[in-house]
Design an enzyme around this catalytic site. Structure first.
Site, PDB file in Angstrom:
ATOM      1  N   ASN A 178       0.847  -1.207   0.000  1.00  0.00           N
ATOM      2  CA  ASN A 178       0.000   0.000   0.000  1.00  0.00           C
ATOM      3  C   ASN A 178       0.872   1.243   0.000  1.00  0.00           C
ATOM      4  OD1 ASN A 178       0.577   0.776   2.838  1.00  0.00           O
ATOM      5  ND2 ASN A 178      -0.374  -1.206   3.231  1.00  0.00           N
ATOM      6  N   ALA A 201       1.686   1.196  11.696  1.00  0.00           N
ATOM      7  CA  ALA A 201       1.968   0.598  10.385  1.00  0.00           C
ATOM      8  C   ALA A 201       0.664   0.357   9.629  1.00  0.00           C
ATOM      9  CB  ALA A 201       2.692  -0.736  10.585  1.00  0.00           C
ATOM     10  N   ASP A 236      -4.127  -5.937   4.613  1.00  0.00           N
ATOM     11  CA  ASP A 236      -5.257  -6.688   5.168  1.00  0.00           C
ATOM     12  C   ASP A 236      -5.359  -8.087   4.575  1.00  0.00           C
ATOM     13  OD1 ASP A 236      -6.327  -4.917   7.046  1.00  0.00           O
ATOM     14  OD2 ASP A 236      -7.181  -3.675   5.452  1.00  0.00           O
ATOM     15  N   LYS A 295       8.675 -17.343 -10.529  1.00  0.00           N
ATOM     16  CA  LYS A 295       7.926 -16.232 -11.131  1.00  0.00           C
ATOM     17  C   LYS A 295       6.718 -16.744 -11.936  1.00  0.00           C
ATOM     18  CE  LYS A 295       8.466 -12.492 -14.377  1.00  0.00           C
ATOM     19  NZ  LYS A 295       9.257 -11.972 -15.476  1.00  0.00           N
ATOM     20  N   ASP A 327      -4.646  -9.936  12.411  1.00  0.00           N
ATOM     21  CA  ASP A 327      -4.749  -8.549  12.889  1.00  0.00           C
ATOM     22  C   ASP A 327      -3.858  -8.399  14.127  1.00  0.00           C
ATOM     23  OD1 ASP A 327      -5.560  -6.117  14.154  1.00  0.00           O
ATOM     24  OD2 ASP A 327      -7.287  -6.111  12.811  1.00  0.00           O
ATOM     25  N   ILE A 328      -2.744  -7.691  13.953  1.00  0.00           N
ATOM     26  CA  ILE A 328      -1.751  -7.572  15.037  1.00  0.00           C
ATOM     27  C   ILE A 328      -2.342  -6.817  16.230  1.00  0.00           C
ATOM     28  CG2 ILE A 328       0.555  -6.730  15.621  1.00  0.00           C
ATOM     29  CD1 ILE A 328       1.209  -6.889  12.572  1.00  0.00           C
ATOM     30  N   PHE A 356      -4.182   3.150  14.860  1.00  0.00           N
ATOM     31  CA  PHE A 356      -4.530   4.197  13.893  1.00  0.00           C
ATOM     32  C   PHE A 356      -5.715   3.706  13.072  1.00  0.00           C
ATOM     33  CE2 PHE A 356      -1.648   7.848  13.469  1.00  0.00           C
ATOM     34  CZ  PHE A 356      -0.800   7.568  14.530  1.00  0.00           C
ATOM     35  N   LYS A 364     -13.467   0.653  16.060  1.00  0.00           N
ATOM     36  CA  LYS A 364     -12.234  -0.144  16.068  1.00  0.00           C
ATOM     37  C   LYS A 364     -11.588  -0.110  17.448  1.00  0.00           C
ATOM     38  CE  LYS A 364     -11.390   0.468  11.156  1.00  0.00           C
ATOM     39  NZ  LYS A 364     -10.644   1.134  10.095  1.00  0.00           N
ATOM     40  N   LYS A 392     -11.269  -3.672  19.068  1.00  0.00           N
ATOM     41  CA  LYS A 392      -9.933  -4.241  19.263  1.00  0.00           C
ATOM     42  C   LYS A 392      -9.480  -4.132  20.722  1.00  0.00           C
ATOM     43  CE  LYS A 392      -8.777  -3.399  14.439  1.00  0.00           C
ATOM     44  NZ  LYS A 392      -7.786  -3.573  13.400  1.00  0.00           N
TER      45      LYS A 392
HETATM   46  N1  CTP Z   1      -3.938  -3.496  11.901  1.00  0.00           N
HETATM   47  C1  CTP Z   1      -3.182  -4.546  12.381  1.00  0.00           C
HETATM   48  N2  CTP Z   1      -3.102  -5.708  11.675  1.00  0.00           N
HETATM   49  C2  CTP Z   1      -3.781  -5.869  10.524  1.00  0.00           C
HETATM   50  C3  CTP Z   1      -4.565  -4.793  10.022  1.00  0.00           C
HETATM   51  C4  CTP Z   1      -4.617  -3.626  10.738  1.00  0.00           C
HETATM   52  O1  CTP Z   1      -2.568  -4.423  13.432  1.00  0.00           O
HETATM   53  N3  CTP Z   1      -3.669  -6.997   9.861  1.00  0.00           N
HETATM   54  C5  CTP Z   1      -3.986  -2.251  12.698  1.00  0.00           C
HETATM   55  C6  CTP Z   1      -3.478  -1.026  11.961  1.00  0.00           C
HETATM   56  O2  CTP Z   1      -2.088  -0.881  12.131  1.00  0.00           O
HETATM   57  C7  CTP Z   1      -4.233   0.103  12.658  1.00  0.00           C
HETATM   58  C8  CTP Z   1      -5.542  -0.542  13.061  1.00  0.00           C
HETATM   59  O3  CTP Z   1      -5.331  -1.963  13.003  1.00  0.00           O
HETATM   60  O4  CTP Z   1      -3.556   0.529  13.823  1.00  0.00           O
HETATM   61  C9  CTP Z   1      -6.701  -0.213  12.182  1.00  0.00           C
HETATM   62  O5  CTP Z   1      -6.370  -0.489  10.840  1.00  0.00           O
HETATM   63  P1  CTP Z   1      -7.371  -0.134   9.650  1.00  0.00           P
HETATM   64  O6  CTP Z   1      -6.759  -0.572   8.371  1.00  0.00           O
HETATM   65  O7  CTP Z   1      -7.832   1.290   9.785  1.00  0.00           O
HETATM   66  O8  CTP Z   1      -8.633  -1.009   9.996  1.00  0.00           O
HETATM   67  P2  CTP Z   1      -8.917  -2.531   9.889  1.00  0.00           P
HETATM   68  O9  CTP Z   1      -9.095  -3.064  11.270  1.00  0.00           O
HETATM   69  O10 CTP Z   1      -7.909  -3.189   9.022  1.00  0.00           O
HETATM   70  O11 CTP Z   1     -10.374  -2.539   9.180  1.00  0.00           O
HETATM   71  P3  CTP Z   1     -10.798  -1.933   7.731  1.00  0.00           P
HETATM   72  O12 CTP Z   1      -9.635  -2.205   6.811  1.00  0.00           O
HETATM   73  O13 CTP Z   1     -12.015  -2.702   7.411  1.00  0.00           O
HETATM   74  O14 CTP Z   1     -11.070  -0.478   7.924  1.00  0.00           O
END
Ligand code: CTP
Length: 410
Positions: A221, A287, A291, A301, A317-318, A334, A348, A352
């Site tokens: 991204n 970070a 997703d 390749k 999801d960390i 964030f 969130k 979380k």
């Molecule tokens: N995050 C994480 N691990 C993931 C995805 C997201 O730790 N695999 C954390 C991001 O670093 C951020 C928070 O979760 O601090 C929210 O991330 P965001 O992308 O806004 O939301 P998501 O929970 O991924 O949901 P969505 O993409 O549906 O908005």
């Protein structure tokens, strides 16, 4: 306390630059690096500090007092007897004493309490923080008598910045080059910053992750890592011990922090976070973790074809995993959204089970990806605090201000 959505302005220290209005006393000694003092003076004045300069006799052989006076916008002090008592009044009116460049001579004199010219006399008459930026030949720098003096100075609280490895004026290569002006600036800013994060271990994640499709291609991204780097830098300035875990950054990580761990994938970021979490008192997940990741990474390749279908699965999801832990540090996430959706961010925060979430609308110009500025709402269990558009460093200041307000009342 304000309710959600209220615009709170109080207690906001984010946009106060620490150097503004501060008086810096700069000593310049006889090194070829003396010309860099002009850049240092300019940078200090850009940050709205005032600079008064003491030059030694030897330094005037390398740079003219006129050049220094023009940069400082003030006269240069040099002669002990020209302005009586200047060795007392100059230090008395200063917030910080910086010697850059600092030769072996001034460092040796200072360590031994010798006062035989205006600069060395003023140093002895000063009881605030002193920063020295040594510059000399590597043999002089490594000399045991010199090192004894330098160690003694550091044992009494004198701060040293540099020297660095590189080409020296004598044509040799070694440790002895004066630290870069930006590094000197960083140590000046740190010395004048309240150390209110001292004793905290701050763990920050930054940047994007890469999820490999094959050995050459990946999903990622637009995150640059600037927000996470700003958070790490500010935490370091405020006295925290900082570990930064970063995906591939488009910027250099800050050089004032203790530990930088580089990772690439969401899985490796997860592992690095879990390994470092037990040693952390504050955890900030800034970070932009991917997703989704490919169900499998091809070992060779993938050849070109008309159509390619990718099978993706959710990454772990960390933040959510940390949120589930019983003994977690103060945890901040964030929420990057497209559109003004602090409500989604709050969901969130609760979903979380973390302590704070920082909402930003990445569809806004000058906010979010790869910009130096951001416009955020800091959301915690009690309130929402909407901040104006500001630099990512100032946003970081505001985030840590709020963390400190909340941390001990959890
Ligand atoms: N995050 C994480 N691990 C993931 C995805 C997201 O730790 N695999 C954390 C991001 O670093 C951020 C928070 O979760 O601090 C929210 O991330 P965001 O992308 O806004 O939301 P998501 O929970 O991924 O949901 P969505 O993409 O549906 O908005």
């Amino acid at each position: 306390m304000g309710g959600p959505g209220k615009f709170l302005k109080e207690n906001f220290s984010g946009n106060i630059t620490v150097l503004k209005g501060k008086s810096i006393l700069l000593g310049i000694t006889g090194s070829v690096a003396a010309y860099k003092s002009i850049e240092l003076i300019k940078r200090l004045r850009e940050e709205e500090a005032s600079v008064r300069v003491i030059m030694t006799g030897a330094s005037k052989r390398f740079i003219t007092p006129l050049s220094i006076e023009l940069a400082a916008g003030d006269r240069v002090y040099s002669d002990m007897f020209e302005t009586p008592l200047s060795h007392i009044s100059l230090p008395a009116d200063s917030d910080l004493f910086v010697i850059a460049p600092a030769t072996a001579n001034i460092i040796g004199k200072y360590a031994n309490g010798i006062a035989d010219d205006l600069l060395s006399t003023a140093l002895l008459a000063y009881n605030g923080t002193v920063i020295i930026a040594p510059a000399m030949n590597w043999r002089m720098y490594e000399n045991r008598a010199f090192q004894k003096g330098l160690n003694y100075l550091s044992s009494i609280g004198v701060k040293t910045v540099g020297p660095e490895q590189g080409n020296l004026a004598c044509g040799e290569e070694g440790v002895g080059r004066m630290a870069d002006v930006e590094r000197i600036m960083e140590s000046i800013i740190t010395a004048l910053t309240k150390q209110d994060l001292a004793g905290e271990q701050v763990l920050v994640t930054a940047g994007p992750t890469r999820e490999y499709i094959d050995p050459i291609r990946y999903l990622s991204n637009r995150s640059s890592g600037k927000m996470g780097c700003a958070l790490a830098k500010i935490a370091g300035r405020r006295g925290a011990e900082v570990t930064l875990i970063c995906g591939p950054l488009s910027v250099a990580p800050p050089d004032n922090i203790d530990n930088v761990i580089t990772v690439e994938t969401a899985d490796s970021m997860y592992a690095a976070v879990m390994e470092n979490l037990p040693m952390s008192s504050i955890f900030i997940m800034s970070a932009a973790v991917a997703d989704f990741m490919p169900v499998e990474t091809k070992e060779s390749k993938i050849e070109k074809k008309d159509k390619l279908q990718l099978n993706l699965v959710k990454t772990r999801d960390i933040l959510e995993s940390v949120g589930r832990l019983k003994n977690k540090p103060f945890t901040v996430g964030f929420a990057a959204e497209t559109g003004y959706r602090p409500d989604r961010a709050r969901k969130k925060l609760l979903g979380k089970d973390i302590d704070m979430i920082v909402f930003n609308d990445v569809s806004q110009k000058d906010a979010g990806f790869d910009t130096d500025t951001n416009e955020v709402v800091i959301i915690d269990r009690d309130r929402e605090k909407k901040l104006p558009l500001m630099s990512k460093k100032d946003v970081s200041m505001a985030i840590f201000d709020r963390i400190l307000e909340l941390k001990d009342n959890r």
